[in-house]
Write an enzyme that holds these catalytic residues in place. Sequence first.
Site, PDB file in Angstrom:
ATOM      1  NE  ARG A   1       2.107  -9.828  10.614  1.00  0.00           N
ATOM      2  CZ  ARG A   1       1.638  -9.886   9.383  1.00  0.00           C
ATOM      3  NH1 ARG A   1       0.364  -9.590   9.144  1.00  0.00           N
ATOM      4  NH2 ARG A   1       2.420 -10.234   8.375  1.00  0.00           N
TER       5      ARG A   1
ATOM      6  CE  LYS B   1      -0.277 -17.209  -7.833  1.00  0.00           C
ATOM      7  NZ  LYS B   1      -1.167 -16.085  -8.222  1.00  0.00           N
TER       8      LYS B   1
END
Length: 398
Positions: free
Chosen positions: A40, A205
């Site tokens: 980043r 998830k």
Amino acid sequence: MKTLDDLLGEGVTGRRVLVRADLNVPFDKNEAGRISDDGRIRAVLPTLIALRDAGARVILCSHLGRPKGAPDPKFTLAPVSARLGELLGTPVVFAEDTVGDSAKAAADALTDGQVLLLENLRFNAGETSKDDAVRGAFADELAGLAEFYVDDAFGAVHRKHASVYDVAARLPHYAGGLVLKEVEVLRKVTETPEQPYVVVLGGSKVSDKLAVIQALLPKVDKLLVGGGMCFTFLKAQGHEVGKSLLEAEMISTCADLLEQAQGRIVLPVDVVAATEFSADAEHSTVAADAIPADRLGLDIGPKSVALFAETIGSAKTVFWNGPMGVFELAPFAAGTRGVAEAITKIDGFSVVGGGDSAAAVRTLGIDESGFGHISTGGGASLEYLEGKTLPGVSALES
């Protein structure tokens, strides 16, 4: 939307430019202050170099982690400042606060071409406040440090935070090259993807990816599901998943999605199942419909890798978000590696949707040039694909 090129065309020599970057980098758990993935930081370098070389006085700001609105040494940006200086080849001035005495003095003392990094924005409660007045007051102070604002923090544009949303209303504002590229790429894979279009989703998830699954399912030819989220889908098919990660409340939703997809959702056919969550745990490859009750799946197996790779190989567009297993542990990295390598070989356009997927590419040493685009914003990428309005982008467009 005005761009960095527009700002450079107007002339920035001797002018103070506030740049919002996403420097929320991961650190080595075993060595304090050591950045484990500087991707980043590298991503914002083109914008910083362009401004520096044009003689701007650059004031850089970012968040790091989730401090609770007050200074916390665990989340200081000081190591990021040091690494940024190494990559730029010039020292970076570091302020010990965000908008306090240190920041103001450092901003006032900047000379043409110098870069200043403010301390973690989230050390100030105004950055993330849901109260418009509180957030606006902090934005006023940030804006007071500069004359222009450039947003090059795509990884944060889905947040309605002071430095992302409110500052843009207070200064002449411009989109950095990274933000422009991200929006262009995501628009391509949502509006005009070349078929066949394959999406690969992993991670923990189903609930985290439900909205994007619902948004993309009508557009894709195949949706490949791996990672921890695959076990809730397998359970929805009636299979034993042992001690694997399971969202019981999502089982019926997964069953509905499988019915709606009519064969377009592809699940693993085998998994690597272990006795515990550890690199040293006893493990073996088992059929996806025969996971022992006392084991947990930590990666997709070799037959699944071959199945996924075959499907990916026929694609003209691939979007990938989420690892196929616990790639940080060597025994459970093969699934993610295999799928990533398959994506690099397609005769088409591929996008790595940021977050853990981008980290996996670098951690596993896969050649980044093999991908069409590696996003810097996992959450922002997913929300864009869901069709949500991104506050940071809408602020730049206003």
